[in-house]
Motif scaffolding. Structure first.
Motif, PDB file in Angstrom:
ATOM      1  N   GLU A  47       0.804  -1.164  -0.142  1.00 38.25           N
ATOM      2  CA  GLU A  47      -0.019   0.041   0.179  1.00 38.25           C
ATOM      3  C   GLU A  47       0.831   1.242   0.077  1.00 38.25           C
ATOM      4  OE1 GLU A  47      -0.385  -2.567   2.001  1.00 38.25           O
ATOM      5  OE2 GLU A  47      -2.304  -3.488   1.134  1.00 38.25           O
ATOM      6  N   LYS A  48       2.081   1.146   0.295  1.00 38.29           N
ATOM      7  CA  LYS A  48       2.946   2.369   0.667  1.00 38.29           C
ATOM      8  C   LYS A  48       3.836   2.233  -0.608  1.00 38.29           C
ATOM      9  CE  LYS A  48       0.989   4.071   4.066  1.00 38.29           C
ATOM     10  NZ  LYS A  48       0.037   5.335   3.999  1.00 38.29           N
ATOM     11  N   VAL A  49       4.204   1.446  -1.396  1.00 40.51           N
ATOM     12  CA  VAL A  49       5.064   1.237  -2.444  1.00 40.51           C
ATOM     13  C   VAL A  49       5.267   2.461  -3.216  1.00 40.51           C
ATOM     14  CG1 VAL A  49       5.991  -0.036  -4.504  1.00 40.51           C
ATOM     15  CG2 VAL A  49       5.464  -0.991  -2.495  1.00 40.51           C
ATOM     16  N   MET A  50       3.967   2.929  -3.824  1.00 39.10           N
ATOM     17  CA  MET A  50       4.083   3.866  -4.886  1.00 39.10           C
ATOM     18  C   MET A  50       4.407   5.132  -4.185  1.00 39.10           C
ATOM     19  SD  MET A  50       3.848   3.064  -7.954  1.00 39.10           S
ATOM     20  CE  MET A  50       3.272   4.782  -8.736  1.00 39.10           C
ATOM     21  N   VAL A  51       3.711   5.534  -3.248  1.00 42.67           N
ATOM     22  CA  VAL A  51       4.388   7.007  -2.491  1.00 42.67           C
ATOM     23  C   VAL A  51       5.544   7.004  -2.006  1.00 42.67           C
ATOM     24  CG1 VAL A  51       3.583   6.161  -0.505  1.00 42.67           C
ATOM     25  CG2 VAL A  51       3.067   8.533  -0.834  1.00 42.67           C
ATOM     26  N   ILE A  52       6.009   5.921  -1.674  1.00 43.74           N
ATOM     27  CA  ILE A  52       7.850   5.854  -1.427  1.00 43.74           C
ATOM     28  C   ILE A  52       8.539   5.973  -2.742  1.00 43.74           C
ATOM     29  CG2 ILE A  52       9.512   4.588  -0.253  1.00 43.74           C
ATOM     30  CD1 ILE A  52       7.716   3.565   1.740  1.00 43.74           C
ATOM     31  N   ALA A  53       8.151   5.267  -3.673  1.00 41.62           N
ATOM     32  CA  ALA A  53       8.791   5.442  -5.126  1.00 41.62           C
ATOM     33  C   ALA A  53       8.826   6.800  -5.647  1.00 41.62           C
ATOM     34  CB  ALA A  53       8.274   4.400  -5.857  1.00 41.62           C
ATOM     35  N   ILE A  54       7.743   7.502  -5.306  1.00 45.26           N
ATOM     36  CA  ILE A  54       7.486   8.875  -5.957  1.00 45.26           C
ATOM     37  C   ILE A  54       8.252  10.077  -5.039  1.00 45.26           C
ATOM     38  CG2 ILE A  54       6.022  10.666  -6.188  1.00 45.26           C
ATOM     39  CD1 ILE A  54       3.774   8.633  -6.893  1.00 45.26           C
ATOM     40  N   GLY A  55       8.305   9.682  -3.566  1.00 44.61           N
ATOM     41  CA  GLY A  55       8.910  10.649  -2.898  1.00 44.61           C
ATOM     42  C   GLY A  55      10.555  10.309  -2.976  1.00 44.61           C
ATOM     43  N   THR A  56      11.008   8.960  -3.025  1.00 40.52           N
ATOM     44  CA  THR A  56      12.381   8.811  -3.251  1.00 40.52           C
ATOM     45  C   THR A  56      12.871   9.441  -4.562  1.00 40.52           C
ATOM     46  OG1 THR A  56      12.283   6.708  -1.820  1.00 40.52           O
ATOM     47  CG2 THR A  56      14.108   7.073  -3.228  1.00 40.52           C
ATOM     48  N   MET A  91       6.028  26.176  -6.243  1.00 39.97           N
ATOM     49  CA  MET A  91       6.148  25.948  -4.754  1.00 39.97           C
ATOM     50  C   MET A  91       4.804  25.242  -4.214  1.00 39.97           C
ATOM     51  SD  MET A  91       7.206  28.332  -1.831  1.00 39.97           S
ATOM     52  CE  MET A  91       5.815  29.689  -2.019  1.00 39.97           C
ATOM     53  N   PHE A  92       3.767  26.098  -4.620  1.00 40.89           N
ATOM     54  CA  PHE A  92       2.461  25.607  -3.980  1.00 40.89           C
ATOM     55  C   PHE A  92       1.900  24.482  -4.753  1.00 40.89           C
ATOM     56  CE2 PHE A  92       2.220  30.060  -2.524  1.00 40.89           C
ATOM     57  CZ  PHE A  92       2.342  29.904  -1.298  1.00 40.89           C
ATOM     58  N   GLY A  93       2.327  24.358  -6.108  1.00 41.97           N
ATOM     59  CA  GLY A  93       1.965  23.176  -6.786  1.00 41.97           C
ATOM     60  C   GLY A  93       2.333  21.866  -6.220  1.00 41.97           C
ATOM     61  N   ALA A  94       4.106  22.105  -5.988  1.00 39.55           N
ATOM     62  CA  ALA A  94       4.632  20.832  -5.664  1.00 39.55           C
ATOM     63  C   ALA A  94       4.006  20.232  -4.313  1.00 39.55           C
ATOM     64  CB  ALA A  94       6.212  21.083  -5.549  1.00 39.55           C
ATOM     65  N   MET A  95       3.794  21.145  -3.298  1.00 45.66           N
ATOM     66  CA  MET A  95       3.511  20.894  -2.248  1.00 45.66           C
ATOM     67  C   MET A  95       2.012  20.161  -1.934  1.00 45.66           C
ATOM     68  SD  MET A  95       5.011  23.797   0.410  1.00 45.66           S
ATOM     69  CE  MET A  95       4.184  25.106  -0.362  1.00 45.66           C
ATOM     70  N   LEU A  96       1.245  20.829  -2.960  1.00 45.72           N
ATOM     71  CA  LEU A  96      -0.055  20.138  -3.011  1.00 45.72           C
ATOM     72  C   LEU A  96      -0.177  18.924  -3.590  1.00 45.72           C
ATOM     73  CD1 LEU A  96      -3.224  20.480  -2.689  1.00 45.72           C
ATOM     74  CD2 LEU A  96      -3.250  21.644  -4.960  1.00 45.72           C
ATOM     75  N   GLY A  97       0.651  18.680  -4.702  1.00 48.73           N
ATOM     76  CA  GLY A  97       0.746  17.516  -5.327  1.00 48.73           C
ATOM     77  C   GLY A  97       1.238  16.511  -4.432  1.00 48.73           C
ATOM     78  N   ALA A  98       2.291  16.684  -3.742  1.00 46.18           N
ATOM     79  CA  ALA A  98       2.909  15.820  -2.466  1.00 46.18           C
ATOM     80  C   ALA A  98       1.738  15.585  -1.475  1.00 46.18           C
ATOM     81  CB  ALA A  98       4.322  16.057  -1.866  1.00 46.18           C
ATOM     82  N   THR A  99       1.015  16.374  -1.222  1.00 47.68           N
ATOM     83  CA  THR A  99       0.261  15.963  -0.140  1.00 47.68           C
ATOM     84  C   THR A  99      -1.132  15.114  -0.719  1.00 47.68           C
ATOM     85  OG1 THR A  99       0.356  18.254   0.843  1.00 47.68           O
ATOM     86  CG2 THR A  99      -1.760  17.163   1.397  1.00 47.68           C
ATOM     87  N   LEU A 100      -1.466  15.418  -1.916  1.00 52.92           N
ATOM     88  CA  LEU A 100      -2.453  14.565  -2.552  1.00 52.92           C
ATOM     89  C   LEU A 100      -1.802  13.219  -2.843  1.00 52.92           C
ATOM     90  CD1 LEU A 100      -3.800  17.004  -5.193  1.00 52.92           C
ATOM     91  CD2 LEU A 100      -4.869  16.352  -3.119  1.00 52.92           C
ATOM     92  N   GLY A 101      -0.836  13.040  -3.237  1.00 52.04           N
ATOM     93  CA  GLY A 101       0.191  11.796  -3.655  1.00 52.04           C
ATOM     94  C   GLY A 101      -0.124  10.936  -2.092  1.00 52.04           C
ATOM     95  N   SER A 102       0.283  11.637  -1.217  1.00 51.35           N
ATOM     96  CA  SER A 102       0.525  10.786   0.188  1.00 51.35           C
ATOM     97  C   SER A 102      -1.014  10.558   0.787  1.00 51.35           C
ATOM     98  CB  SER A 102       1.086  11.703   1.198  1.00 51.35           C
ATOM     99  OG  SER A 102       0.129  12.856   1.444  1.00 51.35           O
ATOM    100  N   GLN A 103      -2.373  10.710   0.082  1.00 56.18           N
ATOM    101  CA  GLN A 103      -3.301  10.499   0.646  1.00 56.18           C
ATOM    102  C   GLN A 103      -3.838   9.412  -0.554  1.00 56.18           C
ATOM    103  OE1 GLN A 103      -4.826  11.700   3.306  1.00 56.18           O
ATOM    104  NE2 GLN A 103      -2.701  12.630   3.747  1.00 56.18           N
TER     105      GLN A 103
END
Length: 267
Positions: A47-56, A91-103
């Motif tokens: 369940e966490k593979v994709m979000v960690i792959a993207i963050g890394t 800046m705001f787009g990157a932070m929003l994208g990461a927040t959405l991606g983690s959900q």
């Protein structure tokens, strides 16, 4: 840490570096699908593979983007007023994208990433990659913040640097190609910094992550990838000088379609 797993991360960096230099694609388009296969063997729950792959992936892009930005600055290819106009949206787009991606769920992120690669791959194979400007860049700077926001959201959501989206957009708005590439490379650094920081923060309280993980960034993969990608990217760039634009374009399309296929098979 399994020596085989370390080897996989080093190999991922080699492949990402060569393809980034040869095809001109951000490492994320290679790193994310390869990590989606390797990370389960590191003990990361599916369940966490994709979000960690993207963050890394975003974390690795920070280092490659620093090198790229420095090179473009030496050649005076960066339009800094455009960077400053794009910055708030990025800046705001990157932070929003990461927040959405983690959900989002693992499968939903895989579908988004696979669909993006499929569309871009088909475009690369069957369409002309050169866009004719529709306006004078000096007359459309007011759109840059919005363009930066959209680019930041998409790039941070799927773990890429943003040049794939931003370069064509800047050319379409009237900026000459070499300066569009240099400017988008600098913006890719901003996306990677804010995106990876957001993935680090949003994953800080996650309890089902293995050792050596900071937020949604898996350190062994991060270190292994940057160790080899930086070394092999020049080799890819050298390879590109021996092939025609058409061959490189077709290879780019095949690589993207392969990434999309891998994502959809894993669903």
């Amino acid at each position: 840490m399994d020596i085989i797993l370390i080897g996989i991360f080093l190999l991922t960096g080699i492949v990402a570096g060569i393809l980034a230099g040869f095809l001109g694609i951000g490492g994320g388009l290679v790193v994310v699908p390869l990590l989606s296969v390797a990370l389960p063997y590191a003990g990361i729950v599916q369940e966490k593979v994709m979000v960690i792959a993207i963050g890394t992936s975003l974390a690795t892009i920070v280092f490659t983007a620093i090198s790229s930005t420095y090179s473009h600055q030496k050649r005076h290819n960066i339009v800094w007023p455009a960077v400053f106009s794009l910055f708030p949206g990025l800046m705001f787009g990157a932070m929003l994208g990461a927040t959405l991606g983690s959900q989002f769920s693992n499968d939903f992120l895989a579908i988004i990433f696979g669909s993006f690669c499929a569309v871009l791959g088909l475009y690369s194979v069957f369409k002309n990659r050169y866009l004719q400007p529709v306006s004078d860049y000096a007359q459309c700077r007011g759109w840059l913040s919005l363009i930066g926001f959209i680019t930041g959201v998409i790039s941070s959501l799927i773990g890429i640097g943003g040049g794939t989206l931003l370069s064509p957009a800047l050319i379409w708005l009237g900026l000459e190609a070499r300066r569009a590439v240099g400017t988008s490379a600098t913006c890719g650094l901003l996306i990677a910094v804010f995106g990876s920081l957001s993935y680090l923060i949003t994953g800080a309280n996650e309890t089902e992550l293995p050792k050596y993980t900071i937020g949604y960034i898996y350190l062994p993969a991060f270190l292994g990838i940057i160790a080899t990608s930086v070394l092999f990217a020049p080799l890819g760039a050298k390879m590109a000088s021996y092939f025609s634009d058409k061959v490189i374009r077709i290879c780019l399309g095949i690589a993207l379609l392969a990434s999309a296929t891998q994502m959809f098979i894993g669903l």
